[in-house]
Scaffold this motif. Structure first.
Motif, PDB file in Angstrom:
ATOM      1  N   LEU A   8      -4.157  32.710  32.781  1.00  0.00           N
ATOM      2  CA  LEU A   8      -4.571  31.961  33.967  1.00  0.00           C
ATOM      3  C   LEU A   8      -4.358  30.459  33.775  1.00  0.00           C
ATOM      4  N   PRO A  14       5.063  26.936  34.241  1.00  0.00           N
ATOM      5  CA  PRO A  14       6.461  27.138  34.643  1.00  0.00           C
ATOM      6  C   PRO A  14       6.788  26.548  36.020  1.00  0.00           C
ATOM      7  N   GLY A  58       0.545  37.629  30.324  1.00  0.00           N
ATOM      8  CA  GLY A  58       0.343  38.385  31.573  1.00  0.00           C
ATOM      9  C   GLY A  58      -0.047  39.824  31.273  1.00  0.00           C
ATOM     10  N   HIS A  79       4.526  42.036  40.411  1.00  0.00           N
ATOM     11  CA  HIS A  79       4.431  40.675  39.852  1.00  0.00           C
ATOM     12  C   HIS A  79       5.189  40.593  38.516  1.00  0.00           C
ATOM     13  N   ALA A  83       8.240  38.144  37.638  1.00  0.00           N
ATOM     14  CA  ALA A  83       8.121  37.238  36.480  1.00  0.00           C
ATOM     15  C   ALA A  83       9.275  37.445  35.507  1.00  0.00           C
ATOM     16  N   GLY A 136       1.611  36.760  41.827  1.00  0.00           N
ATOM     17  CA  GLY A 136       0.485  36.815  40.879  1.00  0.00           C
ATOM     18  C   GLY A 136      -0.831  36.466  41.572  1.00  0.00           C
ATOM     19  N   GLY A 137      -0.785  35.440  42.413  1.00  0.00           N
ATOM     20  CA  GLY A 137      -1.994  35.032  43.153  1.00  0.00           C
ATOM     21  C   GLY A 137      -2.447  36.121  44.117  1.00  0.00           C
ATOM     22  N   HIS A 141      -6.037  38.122  45.570  1.00  0.00           N
ATOM     23  CA  HIS A 141      -6.373  37.419  46.812  1.00  0.00           C
ATOM     24  C   HIS A 141      -5.687  38.074  48.001  1.00  0.00           C
TER      25      HIS A 141
END
Ligand code: HEM
Length: 316
Positions: A8, A14, A58, A79, A83, A136-137, A141
């Motif tokens: 996190l 990046p 991750g 994700h 990535a 990822g977010g 969410h």
């Protein structure tokens, strides 16, 4: 603090790092400043290094969320693939940025073609990293979920077809020759890298004084090629192993940390004047000796940690 915390924290570097690097590069091109251009290339190189632990941690976050019912594995795998693609282009950008720095020493100027390639790949990396970060977010969410394959995704929903990272990872695990072939190539990369590191660093420590640094400098791209080969094969091992194989092993964490500092150490011989001006018969300055001794120790540390993976933890 665990490695999921680290993910996190690191996951911002990046995207933000690439943005900073690109702004500096564009300003440098406009101002025709070679110093600023070289600063942006150093930023790209560092962000490429930092993206490796960002990716690896991750998996620790995924492991930590394994028993969290409101989080979908399918979303995490989407994700992961985003990535992986971003990481691939990022590492290429970092390698080209290093090449431009190396060429600057040999030609006393930054070749336009390499610089333009870094700019274009940098823009592509920024776009791909932003996309990966955005997905990822979205994992936690739902209120910001817009990705076509995730909007409306539920905890149970699976992607229509397995994401690329899982196809490659499963291939590594299931193909009989996948692991041995990658191990062989990993070993060739390691030999290339260590061979160049030892030659350059021993000269810097005062051995083989008859050789000017500019001659050894020609070997550096071979060392970086070895490093690149090992990054690619290392990522293959990583995504091919079960989630808890590497990230729960302290020796692997040490290996990652050492790769980060040893990679940064290698930049000393590309960027700084002190090494470049060393002619035949010259005694290296103390700073070069310290960089060389620590470089050897760090790369030996990387190899030691790699070799020890089966003995500490439960990697094999
Ligand atoms: C360079 C590579 C990567 C970048 C830039 C990146 C970026 C991000 C970002 C921005 C977040 C959102 C954090 C938040 O909600 O505040 C995130 C979360 C997450 N990422 Fe990554 N990621 C990368 C690689 C990976 C990989 C390879 C995996 C493993 C499969 C992974 C697994 C996760 C998980 C499980 C979360 C959710 C964590 C949580 O909310 O507790 N990431 N990532």
């Amino acid at each position: 603090m665990n490695l999921a915390h680290l993910h996190l924290l690191l996951n911002h570097f990046p995207t933000i790092g690439m943005m900073v690097g690109l702004v500096v590069l564009i300003m440098a091109i406009a101002a025709k400043s070679d110093d600023l251009k070289r600063a942006s290339l150093v930023i790209f190189f560092f962000i490429a290094l930092l993206s490796i632990p960002t990716f690896a941690t991750g998996t620790a976050a995924q492991l930590a969320l394994a028993r969290t019912p409101e989080v979908s594995t399918a979303m995490i795998q989407t994700h992961e693939t985003a990535a992986l693609v971003a990481l691939g282009v990022m590492e290429l950008t970092g390698a080209l940025a290093w090449l431009a720095l190396w060429q600057y020493r040999r030609l006393s100027r930054l070749p336009q073609a390499t610089l333009m390639a870094v700019l274009l790949l940098g823009l592509a990396t920024f776009g791909l990293m932003t996309r990966a970060a955005n997905i990822g977010g979205e994992i936690r969410h739902p209120e910001i979920r817009t990705s076509p394959n995730l909007s409306g995704a539920t905890v149970e929903s699976a992607p229509a077809k397995p994401p690329l990272a899982r196809v490659i990872g499963d291939g590594m695990a299931n193909l009989k020759w996948g692991w041995p072939a990658s191990e062989t190539v990993h070993f060739i990369g390691l030999s290339l890298l260590l061979g160049v590191v030892l030659l350059v660093d021993l000269r810097m420590l005062g051995f083989m004084k008859g050789i000017p640094f500019s001659t050894l400098h020609r070997l550096l791209p071979w060392g970086v090629l070895g490093f690149g080969v090992n990054v690619v094969t290392g990522i293959l091992f990583f995504i091919g192993a079960p989630q808890d194989f590497y990230v729960t092993n302290t020796v692997f964490i040490w290996k990652l940390a050492l790769i980060l500092v040893a990679g940064a150490n290698a930049l000393y011989f590309t960027v700084f004047e002190q090494a470049w001006v060393l002619g035949a018969g010259d005694t290296p300055p103390m700073a070069a000796k310290v960089a060389a001794a620590s470089g050897i120790l760090m790369w030996v540390g990387v190899i030691f940690c790699g070799q020890m993976l089966p003995f500490f933890g439960h990697s094999f």
